[in-house]
Scaffold this motif. Structure first.
Motif, PDB file in Angstrom:
ATOM      1  N   PHE A  72      14.118  12.846 -12.652  1.00  0.00           N
ATOM      2  CA  PHE A  72      14.444  12.427 -11.290  1.00  0.00           C
ATOM      3  C   PHE A  72      13.691  11.348 -10.297  1.00  0.00           C
ATOM      4  O   PHE A  72      12.657  11.287 -10.055  1.00  0.00           O
ATOM      5  N   THR A  73      14.662  10.054 -10.758  1.00  0.00           N
ATOM      6  CA  THR A  73      14.007   8.876 -10.497  1.00  0.00           C
ATOM      7  C   THR A  73      14.714   7.618 -10.377  1.00  0.00           C
ATOM      8  O   THR A  73      16.138   7.843 -10.733  1.00  0.00           O
ATOM      9  N   PHE A  74      14.453   6.644  -9.881  1.00  0.00           N
ATOM     10  CA  PHE A  74      15.152   5.586 -10.007  1.00  0.00           C
ATOM     11  C   PHE A  74      15.002   4.793 -11.703  1.00  0.00           C
ATOM     12  O   PHE A  74      14.008   4.943 -11.942  1.00  0.00           O
ATOM     13  N   ALA A 152       4.148   4.863  -8.090  1.00  0.00           N
ATOM     14  CA  ALA A 152       4.184   4.919  -6.803  1.00  0.00           C
ATOM     15  C   ALA A 152       4.884   4.024  -5.959  1.00  0.00           C
ATOM     16  O   ALA A 152       4.591   3.687  -4.718  1.00  0.00           O
ATOM     17  N   ALA A 153       5.934   3.593  -6.522  1.00  0.00           N
ATOM     18  CA  ALA A 153       6.879   2.562  -5.984  1.00  0.00           C
ATOM     19  C   ALA A 153       7.443   3.204  -4.716  1.00  0.00           C
ATOM     20  O   ALA A 153       7.555   2.216  -3.727  1.00  0.00           O
ATOM     21  N   GLU A 154       7.512   4.402  -4.296  1.00  0.00           N
ATOM     22  CA  GLU A 154       8.086   4.859  -3.075  1.00  0.00           C
ATOM     23  C   GLU A 154       7.159   5.448  -2.312  1.00  0.00           C
ATOM     24  O   GLU A 154       7.491   5.936  -1.107  1.00  0.00           O
ATOM     25  N   ASN A 179      13.966  -2.679  -0.398  1.00  0.00           N
ATOM     26  CA  ASN A 179      14.282  -1.431   0.145  1.00  0.00           C
ATOM     27  C   ASN A 179      13.133  -0.521   0.513  1.00  0.00           C
ATOM     28  O   ASN A 179      13.132   0.598   0.989  1.00  0.00           O
ATOM     29  N   LYS A 180      11.785  -1.038   0.341  1.00  0.00           N
ATOM     30  CA  LYS A 180      10.827  -0.015  -0.019  1.00  0.00           C
ATOM     31  C   LYS A 180       9.942   0.117   1.508  1.00  0.00           C
ATOM     32  O   LYS A 180      10.278  -0.830   2.246  1.00  0.00           O
ATOM     33  N   ILE A 181       8.894   0.753   1.624  1.00  0.00           N
ATOM     34  CA  ILE A 181       8.358   1.137   2.969  1.00  0.00           C
ATOM     35  C   ILE A 181       7.688  -0.312   3.329  1.00  0.00           C
ATOM     36  O   ILE A 181       7.602  -0.494   4.627  1.00  0.00           O
ATOM     37  N   GLY A 186      11.118  -8.974  -2.910  1.00  0.00           N
ATOM     38  CA  GLY A 186      11.244  -8.446  -4.373  1.00  0.00           C
ATOM     39  C   GLY A 186       9.787  -8.732  -4.776  1.00  0.00           C
ATOM     40  O   GLY A 186       8.895  -9.640  -4.511  1.00  0.00           O
ATOM     41  N   GLY A 187       9.239  -7.560  -5.261  1.00  0.00           N
ATOM     42  CA  GLY A 187       7.746  -7.795  -6.070  1.00  0.00           C
ATOM     43  C   GLY A 187       7.274  -6.333  -6.281  1.00  0.00           C
ATOM     44  O   GLY A 187       7.948  -5.390  -5.935  1.00  0.00           O
ATOM     45  N   GLY A 188       6.088  -6.356  -6.897  1.00  0.00           N
ATOM     46  CA  GLY A 188       5.503  -5.193  -7.251  1.00  0.00           C
ATOM     47  C   GLY A 188       3.847  -5.188  -7.600  1.00  0.00           C
ATOM     48  O   GLY A 188       3.424  -6.662  -7.373  1.00  0.00           O
TER      49      GLY A 188
HETATM   50  C1  LIG Z   1      12.045   0.938  -6.704  1.00  0.00           C
HETATM   51  C2  LIG Z   1      11.471   1.686  -7.725  1.00  0.00           C
HETATM   52  C3  LIG Z   1      10.891   0.990  -9.114  1.00  0.00           C
HETATM   53  C4  LIG Z   1      11.256  -0.378  -9.318  1.00  0.00           C
HETATM   54  O1  LIG Z   1      10.737  -1.207  -8.547  1.00  0.00           O
HETATM   55  P1  LIG Z   1      11.572  -2.692  -8.220  1.00  0.00           P
HETATM   56  O2  LIG Z   1      10.518  -3.456  -7.551  1.00  0.00           O
HETATM   57  O3  LIG Z   1      12.800  -2.436  -7.597  1.00  0.00           O
HETATM   58  O4  LIG Z   1      11.668  -3.218  -9.682  1.00  0.00           O
HETATM   59  C5  LIG Z   1      10.304   1.952  -9.914  1.00  0.00           C
HETATM   60  N1  LIG Z   1      10.124   3.308  -9.700  1.00  0.00           N
HETATM   61  C6  LIG Z   1      10.828   3.723  -8.574  1.00  0.00           C
HETATM   62  C7  LIG Z   1      10.559   5.179  -8.340  1.00  0.00           C
HETATM   63  C8  LIG Z   1      11.260   3.167  -7.567  1.00  0.00           C
HETATM   64  O5  LIG Z   1      11.806   3.554  -6.384  1.00  0.00           O
END
Ligand SMILES: *Cc1c(COP(=O)(O)O)cnc(C)c1O
Length: 366
Positions: A72-74, A152-154, A179-181, A186-188
């Motif tokens: 259950f994830t992206f 912990a992306a979300e 779309n993140k908080i 774009g980035g991580g």
């Molecule tokens: C957004 C997201 C990612 C990937 O992050 P990107 O920066 O869009 O590549 C990975 N896991 C989850 C659960 C996310 O919501």
């Protein structure tokens, strides 16, 4: 945007730091390290998906390894498993948090060991910002000595038993997608437990260049480092992170009141006070027998009022690209998927927009 993002970008231009390194990258990493605490060491990269790819490489995942991933994830959680030539095995969720079931996780590890193929790594997610039962998941991974990647992306701003999400497991990843908080467009980031791992992550993210005056490579690397421009946005965003968490939680409180007297609808909520969600997205499930129709009709009804809502993440083991993958569970994630809906949750929702949503929802259910 909070306002100071532009200032940091202007500094980058003024100093001519238009590169995948520079003062904004260092500054953003330091801000994140201070925010997360726990002696975190952060390496900023170009996406959350790229961060997972690097995490799998650091975990030593190779071709033909199996990696256990929350279903259950992206797709950003799972696609990098395939980039490595490894095989994803999907793990179902449990009802309380919608996240990885510790029971099915242990079953999958045990069965793997019995068959002589111990999983190489586990990817656990905090869906919609809700912390997973991460202490149980961590204990299982420790017991069987399996590498744990915390997605912990979300969940930047969430915490479990007072400890920030992004600091659990062997390595954590964050995303700053649009779309993140908080976002850098774009980035991580990889959140490492020590400096050696951070250095390794940066080495891999900058084409794995050996220490030599010429360009020399003893292993394959990636071009995943974050740009100094984008990191400037991140520094500005860190100044408004707490405010964004408060605003998302305010949205959630609004939905809690709205749905409190609507029969058969349950707002996705923290199971108890151990869980503190940033409520990145607020979501509901319908507990009536014809829940699937009620939810889809609600989505279309809201759409007619120009209010966007969206289905939950479709579980990965049901995605066409993953058909035939191994799955441990009892279709809990699938059941939640078919009866759930994500509601408007932006940090910039106004009172009048919340009123408009409230009126539309009440009209639908009356
Ligand atoms: C957004 C997201 C990612 C990937 O992050 P990107 O920066 O869009 O590549 C990975 N896991 C989850 C659960 C996310 O919501």
């Amino acid at each position: 945007m909070g306002g100071n993002e532009q200032k940091y970008i202007n500094e980058a231009f003024a100093e001519n730091w238009i590169a995948p390194l520079g003062p904004n990258v260092n500054g953003f990493e330091k801000d994140l390290e201070e925010y997360l605490g726990q002696d975190s060491h952060v390496a900023c990269v170009s996406s959350g998906t790229g961060a997972i790819h690097l995490a799998l490489d650091i975990a030593g995942v190779t071709r033909d390894d199996e990696v256990l991933c929350q279903t259950f994830t992206f797709c950003g959680s799972s696609h990098p498993i395939t980039y490595m030539g490894a095989t994803p095995v999907f793990i179902d969720s449990e009802e309380d948090t919608w996240n990885m079931s510790p029971v099915y996780l242990e079953e999958a590890i045990k069965e793997g060991i019995e068959k002589g193929k111990k999983p190489k790594a586990v990817i656990a997610v905090h869906l919609y910002g809700m912390p997973a039962k991460i202490d149980e998941i961590e204990a299982i991974c420790k017991k069987y000595n399996v590498f744990l990647i915390e997605d912990a992306a979300e969940a930047l701003g969430s915490s479990y038993k007072g400890q920030k999400c992004g600091t659990f497991g062997d390595l954590s990843i964050l995303s700053f997608n649009g779309n993140k908080i908080i976002t850098t467009s774009g980035g991580g980031a990889l959140v490492c437990r020590n400096k050696e791992t951070k250095d390794k992550a940066i080495f891999l993210a900058t084409q794995a260049r050996d220490a030599a005056p010429h360009y020399q490579h003893s292993q394959i690397g990636y071009n995943y480092r974050m740009s100094n421009i984008v990191a400037g946005i991140g520094r500005g965003q860190m100044e408004v992170l707490d405010e964004h968490v408060a605003l998302r939680r305010k949205n959630n409180k609004f939905y809690k009141e709205l749905f409190s007297d609507i029969d058969g609808i349950k707002l996705f909520s923290e199971p108890d006070t151990n869980f503190y969600s940033n409520h990145w997205l607020s979501a509901i499930v319908c507990e009536k027998s014809d829940n699937q129709q009620i939810i889809e009709k609600l989505r279309l009804f809201l759409h007619n009022f120009n209010i966007e809502s969206r289905p939950l993440w479709k579980p990965m083991h049901l995605q066409p690209v993953y058909i035939g993958s191994k799955f441990y569970g009892n279709e809990t994630a699938n059941k939640i998927f078919s009866k759930g809906l994500c509601l408007p949750s932006g940090s910039n929702l106004t009172d009048s927009e919340r009123n408009r949503i409230g009126n539309a929802v009440r009209t639908y259910f009356s």
